[in-house]
Design a protein around this motif. Structure first.
Motif, PDB file in Angstrom:
ATOM      1  N   ILE A  19      65.214  89.007  28.423  1.00 24.43           N
ATOM      2  CA  ILE A  19      66.061  89.086  27.232  1.00 24.43           C
ATOM      3  C   ILE A  19      65.232  88.868  25.967  1.00 24.43           C
ATOM      4  CG2 ILE A  19      67.926  87.922  25.966  1.00 24.43           C
ATOM      5  CD1 ILE A  19      69.277  87.411  28.668  1.00 24.43           C
ATOM      6  N   MET A  20      64.353  87.867  25.984  1.00 32.65           N
ATOM      7  CA  MET A  20      63.509  87.577  24.827  1.00 32.65           C
ATOM      8  C   MET A  20      62.520  88.712  24.561  1.00 32.65           C
ATOM      9  SD  MET A  20      64.458  84.681  23.515  1.00 32.65           S
ATOM     10  CE  MET A  20      66.137  85.110  23.966  1.00 32.65           C
ATOM     11  N   LEU A  21      62.003  89.334  25.622  1.00 31.47           N
ATOM     12  CA  LEU A  21      61.119  90.487  25.455  1.00 31.47           C
ATOM     13  C   LEU A  21      61.854  91.617  24.747  1.00 31.47           C
ATOM     14  CD1 LEU A  21      58.416  91.986  26.153  1.00 31.47           C
ATOM     15  CD2 LEU A  21      59.554  92.746  28.254  1.00 31.47           C
ATOM     16  N   GLY A  22      63.087  91.884  25.188  1.00 35.80           N
ATOM     17  CA  GLY A  22      63.890  92.926  24.551  1.00 35.80           C
ATOM     18  C   GLY A  22      64.171  92.624  23.097  1.00 35.80           C
ATOM     19  N   MET A  23      64.466  91.356  22.793  1.00 29.30           N
ATOM     20  CA  MET A  23      64.723  90.984  21.405  1.00 29.30           C
ATOM     21  C   MET A  23      63.463  91.136  20.573  1.00 29.30           C
ATOM     22  SD  MET A  23      66.530  87.548  19.908  1.00 29.30           S
ATOM     23  CE  MET A  23      65.064  86.549  19.820  1.00 29.30           C
ATOM     24  N   GLY A  24      62.316  90.771  21.141  1.00 27.20           N
ATOM     25  CA  GLY A  24      61.055  90.914  20.427  1.00 27.20           C
ATOM     26  C   GLY A  24      60.755  92.351  20.060  1.00 27.20           C
ATOM     27  N   MET A  25      61.203  93.285  20.895  1.00 28.32           N
ATOM     28  CA  MET A  25      60.964  94.708  20.627  1.00 28.32           C
ATOM     29  C   MET A  25      61.806  95.239  19.483  1.00 28.32           C
ATOM     30  SD  MET A  25      60.594  96.010  24.589  1.00 28.32           S
ATOM     31  CE  MET A  25      60.660  97.761  24.194  1.00 28.32           C
ATOM     32  N   THR A  26      62.766  94.428  19.004  1.00 31.39           N
ATOM     33  CA  THR A  26      63.568  94.828  17.844  1.00 31.39           C
ATOM     34  C   THR A  26      63.077  94.159  16.559  1.00 31.39           C
ATOM     35  OG1 THR A  26      65.188  93.018  18.025  1.00 31.39           O
ATOM     36  CG2 THR A  26      65.583  94.986  19.371  1.00 31.39           C
ATOM     37  N   LEU A  27      62.065  93.296  16.665  1.00 29.35           N
ATOM     38  CA  LEU A  27      61.630  92.497  15.529  1.00 29.35           C
ATOM     39  C   LEU A  27      60.302  92.968  14.946  1.00 29.35           C
ATOM     40  CD1 LEU A  27      62.382  88.930  16.949  1.00 29.35           C
ATOM     41  CD2 LEU A  27      63.803  90.265  15.386  1.00 29.35           C
ATOM     42  N   ILE A  28      60.166  92.760  13.649  1.00 33.40           N
ATOM     43  CA  ILE A  28      58.909  92.972  12.941  1.00 33.40           C
ATOM     44  C   ILE A  28      58.643  91.710  12.122  1.00 33.40           C
ATOM     45  CG2 ILE A  28      59.108  95.488  12.837  1.00 33.40           C
ATOM     46  CD1 ILE A  28      60.176  95.213   9.999  1.00 33.40           C
ATOM     47  N   PRO A  29      57.402  91.480  11.690  1.00 31.35           N
ATOM     48  CA  PRO A  29      57.108  90.263  10.910  1.00 31.35           C
ATOM     49  C   PRO A  29      58.025  90.061   9.715  1.00 31.35           C
ATOM     50  CG  PRO A  29      55.076  91.318  11.573  1.00 31.35           C
ATOM     51  CD  PRO A  29      56.180  92.240  11.995  1.00 31.35           C
ATOM     52  N   ALA A  30      58.497  91.166   9.119  1.00 25.56           N
ATOM     53  CA  ALA A  30      59.371  91.057   7.943  1.00 25.56           C
ATOM     54  C   ALA A  30      60.672  90.337   8.262  1.00 25.56           C
ATOM     55  CB  ALA A  30      59.675  92.446   7.377  1.00 25.56           C
ATOM     56  N   ASP A  31      61.105  90.371   9.535  1.00 31.79           N
ATOM     57  CA  ASP A  31      62.334  89.673   9.923  1.00 31.79           C
ATOM     58  C   ASP A  31      62.213  88.170   9.693  1.00 31.79           C
ATOM     59  OD1 ASP A  31      63.779  91.937  10.811  1.00 31.79           O
ATOM     60  OD2 ASP A  31      62.628  91.944  12.667  1.00 31.79           O
ATOM     61  N   PHE A  32      60.996  87.658   9.792  1.00 29.58           N
ATOM     62  CA  PHE A  32      60.785  86.223   9.617  1.00 29.58           C
ATOM     63  C   PHE A  32      60.572  85.855   8.147  1.00 29.58           C
ATOM     64  CE2 PHE A  32      59.661  87.148  13.969  1.00 29.58           C
ATOM     65  CZ  PHE A  32      60.215  86.098  14.661  1.00 29.58           C
ATOM     66  N   THR A  33      60.258  86.847   7.332  1.00 28.02           N
ATOM     67  CA  THR A  33      60.049  86.582   5.902  1.00 28.02           C
ATOM     68  C   THR A  33      61.270  86.963   5.067  1.00 28.02           C
ATOM     69  OG1 THR A  33      59.044  88.763   5.572  1.00 28.02           O
ATOM     70  CG2 THR A  33      57.569  86.954   6.132  1.00 28.02           C
ATOM     71  N   ARG A  34      62.299  87.485   5.742  1.00 30.60           N
ATOM     72  CA  ARG A  34      63.477  87.946   5.007  1.00 30.60           C
ATOM     73  C   ARG A  34      64.212  86.791   4.333  1.00 30.60           C
ATOM     74  NH1 ARG A  34      65.669  90.857   8.915  1.00 30.60           N
ATOM     75  NH2 ARG A  34      64.538  92.746   8.427  1.00 30.60           N
ATOM     76  N   THR A 141      58.934  69.994  27.758  1.00 33.57           N
ATOM     77  CA  THR A 141      60.085  70.827  27.416  1.00 33.57           C
ATOM     78  C   THR A 141      59.707  71.856  26.356  1.00 33.57           C
ATOM     79  OG1 THR A 141      61.604  69.017  27.909  1.00 33.57           O
ATOM     80  CG2 THR A 141      62.462  70.821  26.578  1.00 33.57           C
ATOM     81  N   MET A 142      58.992  71.417  25.328  1.00 35.21           N
ATOM     82  CA  MET A 142      58.551  72.334  24.282  1.00 35.21           C
ATOM     83  C   MET A 142      57.668  73.427  24.861  1.00 35.21           C
ATOM     84  SD  MET A 142      57.798  69.625  21.167  1.00 35.21           S
ATOM     85  CE  MET A 142      57.315  70.863  19.981  1.00 35.21           C
ATOM     86  N   LEU A 143      56.783  73.054  25.777  1.00 33.10           N
ATOM     87  CA  LEU A 143      55.882  74.021  26.394  1.00 33.10           C
ATOM     88  C   LEU A 143      56.661  75.026  27.237  1.00 33.10           C
ATOM     89  CD1 LEU A 143      52.979  74.934  26.926  1.00 33.10           C
ATOM     90  CD2 LEU A 143      52.914  73.353  28.865  1.00 33.10           C
ATOM     91  N   GLN A 144      57.634  74.537  28.018  1.00 34.35           N
ATOM     92  CA  GLN A 144      58.428  75.429  28.855  1.00 34.35           C
ATOM     93  C   GLN A 144      59.242  76.404  28.015  1.00 34.35           C
ATOM     94  OE1 GLN A 144      59.997  72.089  31.471  1.00 34.35           O
ATOM     95  NE2 GLN A 144      59.945  73.724  32.961  1.00 34.35           N
ATOM     96  N   ILE A 145      59.850  75.884  26.943  1.00 31.54           N
ATOM     97  CA  ILE A 145      60.646  76.750  26.071  1.00 31.54           C
ATOM     98  C   ILE A 145      59.750  77.793  25.412  1.00 31.54           C
ATOM     99  CG2 ILE A 145      62.084  76.821  23.982  1.00 31.54           C
ATOM    100  CD1 ILE A 145      63.068  74.011  24.758  1.00 31.54           C
ATOM    101  N   MET A 146      58.544  77.394  25.035  1.00 27.95           N
ATOM    102  CA  MET A 146      57.608  78.321  24.408  1.00 27.95           C
ATOM    103  C   MET A 146      57.227  79.444  25.377  1.00 27.95           C
ATOM    104  SD  MET A 146      53.972  77.520  22.524  1.00 27.95           S
ATOM    105  CE  MET A 146      54.806  76.545  21.269  1.00 27.95           C
ATOM    106  N   VAL A 147      56.983  79.074  26.635  1.00 25.92           N
ATOM    107  CA  VAL A 147      56.571  80.065  27.638  1.00 25.92           C
ATOM    108  C   VAL A 147      57.666  81.094  27.891  1.00 25.92           C
ATOM    109  CG1 VAL A 147      56.033  80.378  30.092  1.00 25.92           C
ATOM    110  CG2 VAL A 147      54.881  78.601  28.780  1.00 25.92           C
ATOM    111  N   ILE A 148      58.938  80.641  27.925  1.00 30.72           N
ATOM    112  CA  ILE A 148      60.021  81.567  28.277  1.00 30.72           C
ATOM    113  C   ILE A 148      60.715  82.176  27.070  1.00 30.72           C
ATOM    114  CG2 ILE A 148      60.473  80.574  30.532  1.00 30.72           C
ATOM    115  CD1 ILE A 148      62.635  78.860  29.355  1.00 30.72           C
ATOM    116  N   THR A 149      60.307  81.796  25.847  1.00 29.43           N
ATOM    117  CA  THR A 149      60.907  82.404  24.661  1.00 29.43           C
ATOM    118  C   THR A 149      59.864  83.004  23.730  1.00 29.43           C
ATOM    119  OG1 THR A 149      60.957  80.275  23.487  1.00 29.43           O
ATOM    120  CG2 THR A 149      62.947  80.911  24.690  1.00 29.43           C
ATOM    121  N   VAL A 150      58.975  82.180  23.200  1.00 29.14           N
ATOM    122  CA  VAL A 150      58.044  82.641  22.174  1.00 29.14           C
ATOM    123  C   VAL A 150      57.076  83.693  22.706  1.00 29.14           C
ATOM    124  CG1 VAL A 150      56.244  81.945  20.553  1.00 29.14           C
ATOM    125  CG2 VAL A 150      58.206  80.462  20.936  1.00 29.14           C
TER     126      VAL A 150
END
Length: 289
Positions: A19-34, A141-150
């Motif tokens: 799911i996170m991979l699919g969401m990443g494919m819809t994002l560009i860096p500008a989404d984070f600077t909006r 927990t932070m590491l696990q969340i990072m691995v499966i999301t970021v």
């Protein structure tokens, strides 16, 4: 490995990563600077998701005097805002998709830090004095969340950057897949825990319904109070009330290794899809897009 362990240890993390991979494919860096271009709408949305949501969840757990397991389960859900499903619902409801994606993207990153601290407080508050031992290793927990999301989001963004046409073609299939995966995860957790579902619905059915209605209602009211237009108000309403159920289930069953804590998320998913479906049905019919 039994069915419950197979779901919690393999199926859930893998599903969330997809799911996170699919969401990443819809994002560009500008989404984070909006946030620089639309600070008011973004800040209102983030306040609802990262502040009001856990506060409402905590108050409901206290008011309804939930058991430690159910209270922590509710707080797990309340600490996981957004998710790919909210973008799909916003799109069909004719909200501001860019705002929805931006809020989802930002909360996905910020949650790496907020989730462990919200849960460590909730575990300390609700778990004290109980016979149930609940531990949350914050760094792990932070590491696990990072691995499966970021990491999957980052890979998706790289695919979007270097294979834009492929990403564009895959956008709709991945959104559909994300919804289907969440439904399958939901069903799998329910089937693996049929023996405790009835009791859990009695304990948290009303609480999760109130959490959904209150977060959506406050999301809409705050958006209109600050004079945001309808499209922005729809996005904030959806983002406030549609939580990242898959992430919540992963944290409950994989990180905390407590399947019962995932039951509030299962109950919430019922209301979430119901209210989300109503929004799509009613708002999707309107002529102004």
């Amino acid at each position: 490995m039994d069915a419950a362990e197979l779901v919690s240890q393999i199926f859930l993390p893998l599903s969330l990563a997809i799911i996170m991979l699919g969401m990443g494919m819809t994002l560009i860096p500008a989404d984070f600077t909006r946030i620089i271009k639309f600070p008011k709408a973004i800040l209102i949305g983030l306040t609802n998701q990262l502040l009001f949501l856990p506060i409402i969840g905590f108050l409901l757990a206290v008011i309804f005097n939930l058991s430690p397991i159910m209270a922590v389960g509710l707080m797990i859900l309340a600490s996981c805002p957004g998710g790919a499903t909210s973008n799909l619902i916003t799109q069909v409801s004719k909200g501001n998709i860019a705002l929805s994606v931006t809020l989802t993207a930002i909360t996905s990153i910020v949650s790496i830090v907020t989730i462990p601290f919200i849960l460590s407080y909730a575990i300390e508050y609700f778990g004290s004095g109980s016979e149930t031992t609940i531990k949350l290793p914050i760094l792990d927990t932070m590491l696990q969340i990072m691995v499966i999301t970021v990491i999957p989001i980052s890979i998706g963004m790289l695919i979007r950057k270097y294979k834009p046409e492929f990403s564009k073609r895959m956008e709709k299939p991945m959104r559909i897949a994300s919804t289907v995966i969440f439904i399958l995860v939901f069903i799998a957790v329910i089937v693996a825990n049929l023996d405790i579902l009835g009791r859990a619905m009695k304990e948290v059915g009303l609480v999760t319904l109130l959490l959904n209605i209150l977060t959506m209602g406050i999301g809409y009211l705050t958006a209109r109070l600050f004079k945001l237009n309808l499209k922005n108000a729809i996005s904030i309403t959806v983002e406030s009330g549609i939580q990242n159920g898959t992430l919540a289930l992963v944290i409950a069953t994989t990180v905390l290794n407590n399947i019962e804590m995932g039951i509030p998320t299962g109950a919430y998913a019922i209301w979430m899809f119901l209210t989300g479906g109503i929004l799509m049905w009613q708002l999707g019919k309107r002529q102004d897009s």
